[in-house]
Enzyme design. Structure first.
Site, PDB file in Angstrom:
ATOM      1  N   LEU A 199      60.671 -42.706  68.008  1.00 57.66           N
ATOM      2  CA  LEU A 199      60.862 -42.205  66.798  1.00 57.66           C
ATOM      3  C   LEU A 199      62.128 -42.399  66.310  1.00 57.66           C
ATOM      4  O   LEU A 199      62.908 -41.799  67.089  1.00 57.66           O
ATOM      5  CB  LEU A 199      60.009 -40.737  66.709  1.00 57.66           C
ATOM      6  CG  LEU A 199      60.116 -40.458  65.220  1.00 57.66           C
ATOM      7  CD1 LEU A 199      58.799 -41.098  64.506  1.00 57.66           C
ATOM      8  CD2 LEU A 199      60.049 -38.872  65.069  1.00 57.66           C
ATOM      9  N   ARG A 252      31.955 -42.113  59.421  1.00 64.31           N
ATOM     10  CA  ARG A 252      32.668 -42.428  60.503  1.00 64.31           C
ATOM     11  C   ARG A 252      32.379 -44.047  60.730  1.00 64.31           C
ATOM     12  O   ARG A 252      31.394 -44.506  61.239  1.00 64.31           O
ATOM     13  CB  ARG A 252      32.103 -41.459  61.717  1.00 64.31           C
ATOM     14  CG  ARG A 252      33.094 -41.824  62.892  1.00 64.31           C
ATOM     15  CD  ARG A 252      32.600 -40.950  64.279  1.00 64.31           C
ATOM     16  NE  ARG A 252      33.496 -41.339  65.453  1.00 64.31           N
ATOM     17  CZ  ARG A 252      33.313 -42.347  66.223  1.00 64.31           C
ATOM     18  NH1 ARG A 252      31.995 -43.157  66.158  1.00 64.31           N
ATOM     19  NH2 ARG A 252      33.902 -42.618  67.132  1.00 64.31           N
ATOM     20  N   GLU A 273      61.952 -40.984  75.276  1.00 62.35           N
ATOM     21  CA  GLU A 273      62.479 -40.030  74.319  1.00 62.35           C
ATOM     22  C   GLU A 273      61.827 -38.838  75.085  1.00 62.35           C
ATOM     23  O   GLU A 273      60.989 -38.822  75.925  1.00 62.35           O
ATOM     24  CB  GLU A 273      62.123 -40.132  73.071  1.00 62.35           C
ATOM     25  CG  GLU A 273      60.751 -40.440  72.690  1.00 62.35           C
ATOM     26  CD  GLU A 273      60.373 -40.855  71.139  1.00 62.35           C
ATOM     27  OE1 GLU A 273      61.198 -40.288  70.207  1.00 62.35           O
ATOM     28  OE2 GLU A 273      59.454 -41.395  70.977  1.00 62.35           O
ATOM     29  N   ARG A 313      61.025 -41.237  55.454  1.00 62.47           N
ATOM     30  CA  ARG A 313      60.178 -41.728  56.991  1.00 62.47           C
ATOM     31  C   ARG A 313      58.581 -41.766  56.686  1.00 62.47           C
ATOM     32  O   ARG A 313      57.937 -42.398  57.326  1.00 62.47           O
ATOM     33  CB  ARG A 313      60.624 -40.975  57.874  1.00 62.47           C
ATOM     34  CG  ARG A 313      59.951 -41.435  59.443  1.00 62.47           C
ATOM     35  CD  ARG A 313      60.974 -40.700  60.709  1.00 62.47           C
ATOM     36  NE  ARG A 313      60.578 -39.109  60.734  1.00 62.47           N
ATOM     37  CZ  ARG A 313      61.060 -38.395  61.491  1.00 62.47           C
ATOM     38  NH1 ARG A 313      61.943 -38.742  62.363  1.00 62.47           N
ATOM     39  NH2 ARG A 313      60.771 -37.127  61.376  1.00 62.47           N
TER      40      ARG A 313
HETATM   41  N1  PDD Z   1      59.161 -33.918  66.504  1.00 61.08           N
HETATM   42  N2  PDD Z   1      60.848 -38.088  69.077  1.00 61.08           N
HETATM   43  C1  PDD Z   1      59.682 -37.776  68.937  1.00 61.08           C
HETATM   44  C2  PDD Z   1      58.228 -37.938  69.650  1.00 61.08           C
HETATM   45  C3  PDD Z   1      59.253 -36.612  67.976  1.00 61.08           C
HETATM   46  O1  PDD Z   1      58.185 -36.092  67.924  1.00 61.08           O
HETATM   47  C4  PDD Z   1      60.255 -35.954  67.141  1.00 61.08           C
HETATM   48  C5  PDD Z   1      60.044 -34.796  66.327  1.00 61.08           C
HETATM   49  C6  PDD Z   1      61.561 -36.526  67.363  1.00 61.08           C
HETATM   50  C7  PDD Z   1      62.916 -35.956  66.618  1.00 61.08           C
HETATM   51  O2  PDD Z   1      62.776 -36.585  65.318  1.00 61.08           O
HETATM   52  P1  PDD Z   1      63.275 -35.655  64.037  1.00 61.08           P
HETATM   53  O3  PDD Z   1      64.993 -35.623  64.449  1.00 61.08           O
HETATM   54  O4  PDD Z   1      63.378 -36.485  62.861  1.00 61.08           O
HETATM   55  O5  PDD Z   1      62.815 -34.336  64.241  1.00 61.08           O
HETATM   56  C8  PDD Z   1      61.805 -37.736  68.210  1.00 61.08           C
HETATM   57  C9  PDD Z   1      58.923 -33.035  65.732  1.00 61.08           C
HETATM   58  C10 PDD Z   1      59.879 -32.029  65.479  1.00 61.08           C
HETATM   59  C11 PDD Z   1      57.547 -32.358  65.927  1.00 61.08           C
HETATM   60  O6  PDD Z   1      56.478 -32.953  66.208  1.00 61.08           O
HETATM   61  O7  PDD Z   1      57.395 -31.064  65.787  1.00 61.08           O
END
Ligand code: PDD
Length: 282
Positions: A201, A99, A177, A51
């Site tokens: 995501l 910048r 989400e 990813r």
């Molecule tokens: N965050 N959606 C968002 C907006 C996220 O930031 C995350 C993960 C997920 C879940 O993705 P995964 O299963 O790959 O962890 C969904 C991480 C944990 C963070 O920013 O700390």
């Protein structure tokens, strides 16, 4: 003092620093990953690094390390910090340059990683968490794991101020989400989660949970669902690398179902942990 990794070397966290001209600081021009560590071993790091490559390609930034180098570095970081259970955070920015909004003609990506302990297998949140509903105020490419996260910072702070564990973000009443997690509901035994698009995501945990649900014979529907549907669902769940699978038992203070963790959430959390232990077995 914990050890971190910065631009090719391991160093003490107290001495690690980046330039004020780093584009990560100036523009949020960078991407990141958070991977899980169980029993001193990385879980699904290959999927997180795939990813990372997709996020970097989307922002047209080179990956400063190969996948093999990242894996080696992340495990070395875990070992150097004697981390048994927790998370490895890594970030790549477009680097240091004068910048200017457009890309610099030459800049070396800044890259760093650090490790933190976190209780994951015996997470007290497994008893059930609360979410607070907020509008999704993010941009149009939420599939990129961008470090520009002000909207999520504000969403999660709203949740915290409301005494909730996580934010449930929505667009016109349709759930996108969580602030840092993917969200799911259960209706009549069917597990429902939003399909992948630029709006969310592509969670690594989401992918794994889809497989685990298929293995457990739980019917799954990838479709959008509304905040109203979540409020009236039999169950609501959140998933992320840092929380695995957690039952959401209240939405804005009102119970979901009977207000206790449901069967589907418990089954999937157990299956997730069983898989994590199998994949990290010595
Ligand atoms: N965050 N959606 C968002 C907006 C996220 O930031 C995350 C993960 C997920 C879940 O993705 P995964 O299963 O790959 O962890 C969904 C991480 C944990 C963070 O920013 O700390």
């Amino acid at each position: 003092m914990p050890t971190c990794w910065l631009n090719g070397t391991f160093c003490d966290e107290s001495t690690a620093s980046v330039s004020i001209f780093d584009r990560g600081l100036l523009f949020g021009d960078g991407v990141y990953e958070v991977a899980t560590v169980v029993r001193g071993r990385l879980l699904d790091a290959d999927l997180h690094l795939a990813r990372l490559e997709r996020s970097l390609a989307a922002i047209r930034c080179d990956n400063p390390l190969t996948i093999a180098q990242w894996l080696e570095t992340m495990q070395a970081l875990v070992n150097a910090n004697a981390l048994d259970e927790g998370l490895v955070y890594l970030q790549v920015t477009r680097g240091v340059a004068e910048r200017d909004f457009a890309f610099p003609t030459s800049a070396t990506p800044t890259h760093f990683a650090f490790a933190r302990p976190k209780r994951l297998l015996q997470d007290p949140a497994a008893a059930g968490v609360s979410v607070h509903v907020v509008p999704d105020e993010r941009w149009a490419r939420c599939d990129i794991k961008s470090t520009a996260m002000l909207a999520q910072v504000l969403a999660k702070q709203s949740a915290r101020s409301a005494g909730a564990f996580e934010a449930m973000m929505h667009e016109d009443g349709v759930v996108t989400e969580g602030g840092s997690s993917n969200l799911w509901i259960v209706q009549g035994g069917t597990l429902i989660t939003r399909p992948l698009s630029h709006d969310i995501l592509a969670g690594i945990t989401r992918d794994v949970v889809l497989e685990l649900a298929a293995g457990a014979g739980i019917p799954v529907l990838e479709r959008t669902f509304t905040v109203h549907e979540a409020r009236t669902a039999d169950e609501c769940l959140m998933t992320s690398a840092s929380s695995f699978v957690l039952p959401v038992v209240t939405i804005d203070g009102a119970p979901v179902g009977d207000g206790a963790p449901g069967t589907v959430a418990r089954t999937l959390r157990e299956a997730y942990i069983e898989r994590a232990l199998r994949l990290t077995a010595p």
